[in-house]
Design a protein around this motif. Structure first.
Motif, PDB file in Angstrom:
ATOM      1  N   ALA A 132      20.172   9.933  53.207  1.00 41.24           N
ATOM      2  CA  ALA A 132      21.140   9.113  53.951  1.00 41.24           C
ATOM      3  C   ALA A 132      20.446   8.014  54.765  1.00 41.24           C
ATOM      4  N   GLY A 133      19.415   7.422  54.173  1.00 41.87           N
ATOM      5  CA  GLY A 133      18.733   6.320  54.830  1.00 41.87           C
ATOM      6  C   GLY A 133      17.770   6.712  55.924  1.00 41.87           C
ATOM      7  N   ARG A 134      17.488   8.011  56.082  1.00 41.77           N
ATOM      8  CA  ARG A 134      16.600   8.470  57.153  1.00 41.77           C
ATOM      9  C   ARG A 134      15.524   9.385  56.579  1.00 41.77           C
ATOM     10  N   LEU A 135      14.275   9.139  56.954  1.00 42.25           N
ATOM     11  CA  LEU A 135      13.175   9.991  56.511  1.00 42.25           C
ATOM     12  C   LEU A 135      13.240  11.315  57.268  1.00 42.25           C
ATOM     13  N   CYS A 136      13.268  12.414  56.551  1.00 39.50           N
ATOM     14  CA  CYS A 136      13.404  13.723  57.190  1.00 39.50           C
ATOM     15  C   CYS A 136      12.702  14.783  56.349  1.00 39.50           C
ATOM     16  N   THR A 137      12.589  15.986  56.907  1.00 45.50           N
ATOM     17  CA  THR A 137      12.009  17.117  56.190  1.00 45.50           C
ATOM     18  C   THR A 137      13.112  17.850  55.432  1.00 45.50           C
ATOM     19  N   VAL A 138      12.975  17.890  54.127  1.00 47.41           N
ATOM     20  CA  VAL A 138      13.941  18.586  53.275  1.00 47.41           C
ATOM     21  C   VAL A 138      13.365  19.944  52.892  1.00 47.41           C
ATOM     22  N   ASN A 139      14.147  20.992  53.063  1.00 47.62           N
ATOM     23  CA  ASN A 139      13.733  22.348  52.698  1.00 47.62           C
ATOM     24  C   ASN A 139      14.293  22.690  51.323  1.00 47.62           C
ATOM     25  N   ILE A 140      13.441  23.193  50.452  1.00 48.35           N
ATOM     26  CA  ILE A 140      13.868  23.521  49.091  1.00 48.35           C
ATOM     27  C   ILE A 140      13.649  25.007  48.840  1.00 48.35           C
ATOM     28  N   ALA A 141      14.708  25.692  48.433  1.00 52.46           N
ATOM     29  CA  ALA A 141      14.643  27.110  48.086  1.00 52.46           C
ATOM     30  C   ALA A 141      14.505  27.225  46.572  1.00 52.46           C
ATOM     31  N   VAL A 142      13.457  27.906  46.123  1.00 55.60           N
ATOM     32  CA  VAL A 142      13.200  28.075  44.691  1.00 55.60           C
ATOM     33  C   VAL A 142      13.381  29.550  44.342  1.00 55.60           C
ATOM     34  N   ASN A 143      14.235  29.827  43.360  1.00 57.90           N
ATOM     35  CA  ASN A 143      14.503  31.189  42.905  1.00 57.90           C
ATOM     36  C   ASN A 143      14.188  31.272  41.417  1.00 57.90           C
ATOM     37  N   VAL A 144      13.172  32.083  41.076  1.00 56.87           N
ATOM     38  CA  VAL A 144      12.648  32.156  39.709  1.00 56.87           C
ATOM     39  C   VAL A 144      12.886  33.539  39.123  1.00 56.87           C
ATOM     40  N   LEU A 145      13.443  33.589  37.920  1.00 60.09           N
ATOM     41  CA  LEU A 145      13.568  34.854  37.202  1.00 60.09           C
ATOM     42  C   LEU A 145      12.211  35.199  36.600  1.00 60.09           C
ATOM     43  N   GLY A 146      11.715  36.408  36.891  1.00 63.94           N
ATOM     44  CA  GLY A 146      10.352  36.768  36.538  1.00 63.94           C
ATOM     45  C   GLY A 146      10.063  36.758  35.056  1.00 63.94           C
ATOM     46  N   TYR A 147      10.996  37.152  34.219  1.00 67.05           N
ATOM     47  CA  TYR A 147      10.719  37.253  32.788  1.00 67.05           C
ATOM     48  C   TYR A 147      10.736  35.893  32.108  1.00 67.05           C
ATOM     49  N   SER A 148      11.812  35.149  32.290  1.00 66.55           N
ATOM     50  CA  SER A 148      12.000  33.900  31.537  1.00 66.55           C
ATOM     51  C   SER A 148      11.398  32.684  32.202  1.00 66.55           C
ATOM     52  N   ARG A 149      11.114  32.744  33.518  1.00 65.98           N
ATOM     53  CA  ARG A 149      10.704  31.595  34.325  1.00 65.98           C
ATOM     54  C   ARG A 149      11.843  30.581  34.481  1.00 65.98           C
ATOM     55  N   HIS A 150      13.038  30.957  34.061  1.00 64.32           N
ATOM     56  CA  HIS A 150      14.220  30.131  34.315  1.00 64.32           C
ATOM     57  C   HIS A 150      14.430  30.127  35.825  1.00 64.32           C
ATOM     58  N   PHE A 151      14.622  28.965  36.428  1.00 61.73           N
ATOM     59  CA  PHE A 151      14.684  28.941  37.881  1.00 61.73           C
ATOM     60  C   PHE A 151      15.751  27.984  38.383  1.00 61.73           C
ATOM     61  N   HIS A 152      16.084  28.155  39.673  1.00 65.21           N
ATOM     62  CA  HIS A 152      17.073  27.319  40.334  1.00 65.21           C
ATOM     63  C   HIS A 152      16.481  26.795  41.632  1.00 65.21           C
ATOM     64  N   VAL A 153      16.821  25.555  41.969  1.00 64.10           N
ATOM     65  CA  VAL A 153      16.350  24.941  43.216  1.00 64.10           C
ATOM     66  C   VAL A 153      17.561  24.463  43.996  1.00 64.10           C
ATOM     67  N   TRP A 154      17.554  24.714  45.285  1.00 62.72           N
ATOM     68  CA  TRP A 154      18.650  24.271  46.160  1.00 62.72           C
ATOM     69  C   TRP A 154      18.046  23.733  47.440  1.00 62.72           C
ATOM     70  N   ALA A 155      18.515  22.565  47.881  1.00 69.09           N
ATOM     71  CA  ALA A 155      17.954  21.893  49.052  1.00 69.09           C
ATOM     72  C   ALA A 155      18.907  21.984  50.234  1.00 69.09           C
ATOM     73  N   GLY A 156      18.325  22.123  51.439  1.00 70.86           N
ATOM     74  CA  GLY A 156      19.122  22.186  52.654  1.00 70.86           C
ATOM     75  C   GLY A 156      18.309  21.690  53.840  1.00 70.86           C
ATOM     76  N   PRO A 157      18.965  21.493  54.979  1.00 72.48           N
ATOM     77  CA  PRO A 157      18.266  20.972  56.161  1.00 72.48           C
ATOM     78  C   PRO A 157      17.464  22.015  56.925  1.00 72.48           C
ATOM     79  N   ARG A 158      17.715  23.312  56.685  1.00 74.42           N
ATOM     80  CA  ARG A 158      17.042  24.370  57.444  1.00 74.42           C
ATOM     81  C   ARG A 158      16.688  25.541  56.529  1.00 74.42           C
ATOM     82  N   GLN A 159      15.813  26.427  57.059  1.00 75.54           N
ATOM     83  CA  GLN A 159      15.428  27.629  56.328  1.00 75.54           C
ATOM     84  C   GLN A 159      15.928  28.890  57.034  1.00 75.54           C
ATOM     85  N   ASP A 160      17.044  28.785  57.743  1.00 74.46           N
ATOM     86  CA  ASP A 160      17.556  29.943  58.471  1.00 74.46           C
ATOM     87  C   ASP A 160      18.215  30.929  57.513  1.00 74.46           C
TER      88      ASP A 160
END
Length: 394
Positions: A132-160
């Motif tokens: 949104a036009g402002r430099l900030c710290t983006v937190n990315i949550a990475v969830n990986v399935l152990g067998y296939s390495r198929h994974f999902h990434v979701w970004a948010g403003p906090r890690q709470d």
């Protein structure tokens, strides 16, 4: 040139499935050297180098035995050697031990493979980028399935806790199922503490999430984040691939939309050299083994309680929001979604008000219908003829 022991260790680690980069890190050489040794049928031979004798030579068998017994503190070993008559310096001891440190058992990085549908590894990462036009710290949550390495990434403003749970909810929705177990690091959103006997106390909210979806909560041992090396590696992969392609985003919703597009069109189609398959291909084997998702998703909204003032307003994050007049003087429950929607529930658990969260500068948020009963209770104003006052003046 590496030793014969290094040559055989390289061969052994590769046979166990270790990656070349992990072997190089453990042996203490370059990846190019590892590839060259893997291509050789036998250890290379070379002209032995002449070496001067050292005061430490008679004591090296003792040092090797200490290292085998997992005693790696150079100062402790030095003191033991002095008691045995060693007259040299501690520097010689340290220089002898240092090249052997990568061989410590605790440094092993051989991959542990899981069966389809058995495990998901979760981890957070962060990166500086423009939203949104402002430099900030983006937190990315990475969830990986152990067998296939198929994974999902979701970004948010906090890690709470709420954002951690939401990242898993989004991942389960993306996978179309739930793994048997979820392995997390020791973030407080999931783990309260580790006892010395190995017992883990999980966050109550994380256990509610686990019960809702039916997975088993597991945590890495303290000081061993490489236990979930698959997802740690993927955090770096996202940073060096996705965030090199995209540098700015209109909003977090826009960022997550681009992430999902990138996952489907690029990341899941990459070739896994070890298996000679893509994550998408291996996921076809793993997806049927996942547990079914429940009918409703876990509620990840923030939870709190407020007391309604006699003006039928509550205070939330520095601004005031109206509620129905009949709630005046009562305690109400509030839920705030991660995208900023405020929902208010009365003491019976019934929804009574809904607002979009607003900055204090935007003013109090009011729904006119909430205050109609208050105006009805106001006593009517009496109207008198001005003639009464005119008679007094005369």
């Amino acid at each position: 040139m590496q030793s014969r022991e290094d040559f055989h260790m390289i061969k052994q680690l590769r046979a166990q499935g270790a990656h070349i980069v992990d072997i190089a890190q453990r042996i203490g050489c370059s990846e190019r050297t590892v590839r060259r040794y893997l291509a050789l049928p036998a250890p290379p031979t070379g002209r032995p180098k002449s070496r001067r004798s050292s005061k430490l030579d008679p004591f090296k068998p003792f040092i090797d035995q200490q290292l085998a017994d997992e005693v790696w503190n150079a100062e402790v070993i030095f003191q033991q050697l002095r008691e045995q008559g060693y007259a040299g310096s501690s520097t010689l001891v340290r220089e002898y031990i240092q090249p052997k440190r990568p061989l410590r058992a605790s440094k092993r990085t051989v991959r542990y493979e899981t069966h389809p549908g058995k495990q998901l590894q979760h981890d957070w990462g962060e990166i500086r980028t423009e939203v949104a036009g402002r430099l900030c710290t983006v937190n990315i949550a990475v969830n990986v399935l152990g067998y296939s390495r198929h994974f999902h990434v979701w970004a948010g403003p906090r890690q709470d806790a709420e954002h951690t749970y939401e990242s898993l909810v989004q991942a389960f929705r993306y996978f179309g199922g739930v793994p048997a177990s979820v392995l997390v690091d020791n973030q407080k959103a999931a783990v309260v503490r580790h006892d010395r006997d190995g017992k883990v106390t999980f966050n109550a909210g994380f256990l509610e999430l686990a019960n809702h979806y039916g997975f088993v909560a597991k945590a890495c041992r303290p000081q061993r984040p490489r236990t979930k090396g698959k997802t740690e590696r993927m955090v770096g992969y996202v940073k060096h691939h996705f965030f090199q392609r995209y540098r700015s985003f209109d909003s977090y919703a826009h960022l997550n939309q681009l992430l999902e597009h990138w996952l489907n069109t690029y990341a899941q189609q990459r070739l896994l050299r070890r298996f000679r398959q893509t994550p998408a291909e291996r996921f076809q084997e793993e997806q049927p083994q996942l547990l079914p998702r429940p009918e409703t998703d876990f509620d990840t909204r923030y939870y709190d309680v407020r007391h309604v003032g006699w003006d039928a307003y509550i205070d939330v994050h520095g601004n005031r929001y109206s509620v129905p007049a009949e709630c005046c003087g009562q305690r109400v429950t509030i839920r705030v979604s991660l995208d900023g929607e405020l929902t208010v529930y009365d003491i019976r658990g019934q929804e009574v008000a809904r607002h979009r969260m607003a900055d204090r500068k935007q003013g109090w948020q009011t729904v006119a219908e909430h205050h109609e009963p208050l105006w009805q209770d106001v006593l009517p104003v009496q109207h008198r003829s001005l003639a009464v006052y005119e008679e007094i003046l005369q």
